[in-house]
Write a protein that holds these residues in place. Structure first.
Motif, short mmCIF file in Angstrom:
data_model
loop_
_atom_site.label_atom_id
_atom_site.label_comp_id
_atom_site.label_asym_id
_atom_site.label_seq_id
_atom_site.Cartn_x
_atom_site.Cartn_y
_atom_site.Cartn_z
N ASP A 68 0.95 -0.84 -0.01
CA ASP A 68 -0.08 0.12 0.14
C ASP A 68 0.77 1.21 0.06
O ASP A 68 0.42 2.21 -0.58
N ARG A 69 1.94 1.08 0.60
CA ARG A 69 2.73 2.26 0.64
C ARG A 69 3.39 2.25 -0.86
O ARG A 69 3.22 3.47 -0.71
N ARG A 81 2.13 1.80 -3.31
CA ARG A 81 0.95 2.27 -4.26
C ARG A 81 0.56 4.15 -3.86
O ARG A 81 0.83 4.58 -5.16
N ASP A 82 1.52 4.48 -3.29
CA ASP A 82 0.33 5.28 -2.28
C ASP A 82 1.72 6.79 -3.58
O ASP A 82 1.51 7.77 -3.62
N VAL A 83 3.13 6.43 -3.13
CA VAL A 83 4.12 7.08 -3.59
C VAL A 83 4.20 7.29 -4.80
O VAL A 83 4.69 8.13 -5.67
N ARG A 117 1.66 6.27 -7.06
CA ARG A 117 0.56 7.36 -7.89
C ARG A 117 1.10 8.78 -8.02
O ARG A 117 0.32 9.44 -8.70
N ARG A 118 2.43 9.12 -6.86
CA ARG A 118 2.19 10.77 -7.42
C ARG A 118 3.02 11.03 -8.23
O ARG A 118 3.86 10.96 -8.89
#
Length: 343
Positions: free
Chosen positions: A284-285, A287-289, A291-292
């Motif tokens: 999850d971490r 995916r978050d970074v 997509r920025r």
């Protein structure tokens, strides 16, 4: 400049300490014979000052050998340089004391022994050490043996020896450091991806092999939209994007985790001692970074996504990294198709 400690430097240091141990052991034996007065090697009736100098020298050389023994066992220790300096100090004091007393009380010419201290200091501490030893020994001889006719020889020859041996030692040390840096650069190139700076397949395989039989989570990442970035903005933009992805991956991992690039837009993340929950959390971490938005220059930004496949190895399992990667690859493609299936 920070000294690089590798096998070649440690081998050199061990050689220096071995030479010191052997030479001082010979010195202890020779001094003992000299002090005994049992041979023609020395006067049969030594003065009190010479006897004191001899026994002090034996004790000092014994202490130096103790220090050399520990320095040889741990040549990479942060204490190596202080240990080395201590040995030079003890050796210098021993030789200066013997030369001064013998010059004052006997007709023997012993001042050439001062050259030995300069050579020792040069070997251990290069030009600075050689010049420091020359200054100390020459000053001591001039002040404590003021009537000696050999002052000019002591200064002239001592200075030449200091410059020659110190310069040679400095040149050799510089060459050794250059070779060490070249070896480290080649090792880095052989084990890291040149574009992202992340470990490559070889380094990932070595890392996993070191943890054979232990719990391991493997995350296979594939960027979504990377081809479009290359097609629209060019390969230079794609390279910038990949480099930034490498930086971001390292930023979200915990100590002991390892991220590497397999090639193209595929990355592999190894999480030792991780269970499914931790693997999901790291996923999850990531995916978050990922997509920025990423700045690719000239005020342009691009955004990509990532598909993540996870494979887990239980403790005691003999599953290889290749097998785990293949399993993660299947899971990654399922993750990549999931939005389409949902649609």
């Amino acid at each position: 400049m920070q000294t690089v400690i590798d096998d070649s430097l440690m081998s050199r240091r061990r050689s220096i300490e071995t030479a010191g141990l052997i030479s001082r052991s010979i010195g202890i034996l020779s001094t003992g014979i000299y002090a005994s007065g049992l041979t023609d090697y020395a006067p049969h009736d030594l003065s009190a000052g010479m006897e004191l100098a001899c026994w002090y020298g034996i004790v000092a050389m014994f202490l130096s050998n103790l220090v050399a023994y520990f320095a040889r066992r741990r040549p990479g220790s942060r204490w190596y340089t202080p240990f080395s300096a201590l040995q030079v100090a003890l050796d210098t004091a021993t030789i200066v004391g013997f030369v001064v007393i013998s010059s004052l009380e006997y007709p023997q010419t012993t001042w050439p022994l001062l050259i030995l201290t300069i050579a020792i200091a040069a070997l251990r501490h290069r030009l600075v050490g050689a010049l420091a030893a020359f200054t100390l020994t020459s000053t001591a001889f001039l002040l404590m043996v003021p009537d000696s006719p050999d002052h000019s020889f002591v200064i002239g020859i001592g200075f030449m020896i200091a410059v020659i041996t110190g310069a040679q030692s400095a040149a050799y040390s510089k060459q050794l450091l250059t070779l060490q840096e070249a070896r480290q650069a080649l090792h880095h190139q052989a084990n890291h991806d040149s574009l992202t700076g992340l470990p490559n397949r070889a380094q990932l395989a070595e890392y996993a092999a070191e943890r054979t039989g232990s719990t391991l989570a493997v995350l296979l990442l594939d960027l979504n939209g990377f081809k479009q970035v290359n097609d629209v903005h060019g390969h230079a933009a794609g390279d910038l994007l990949l480099h930034e992805m490498g930086v971001r991956l390292n930023g979200v991992l915990n100590p002991g985790d390892l991220a590497g690039r397999l090639g193209g837009d595929e990355f592999l993340v190894l999480l030792p001692e991780a269970d499914a929950a931790k693997a999901a959390q790291i996923g999850d971490r990531i995916r978050d970074v990922i997509r920025r938005p990423v700045d690719i220059g000239d005020g342009r930004q691009v955004t990509v996504g990532v598909s993540v496949g996870v494979a887990l190895r239980a403790a005691g399992s003999d599953a290889t990294l290749d097998a785990l990667t293949a399993e993660a690859d299947t899971a990654m493609y399922q993750d990549k198709r999931a939005p389409k299936l949902a649609a």
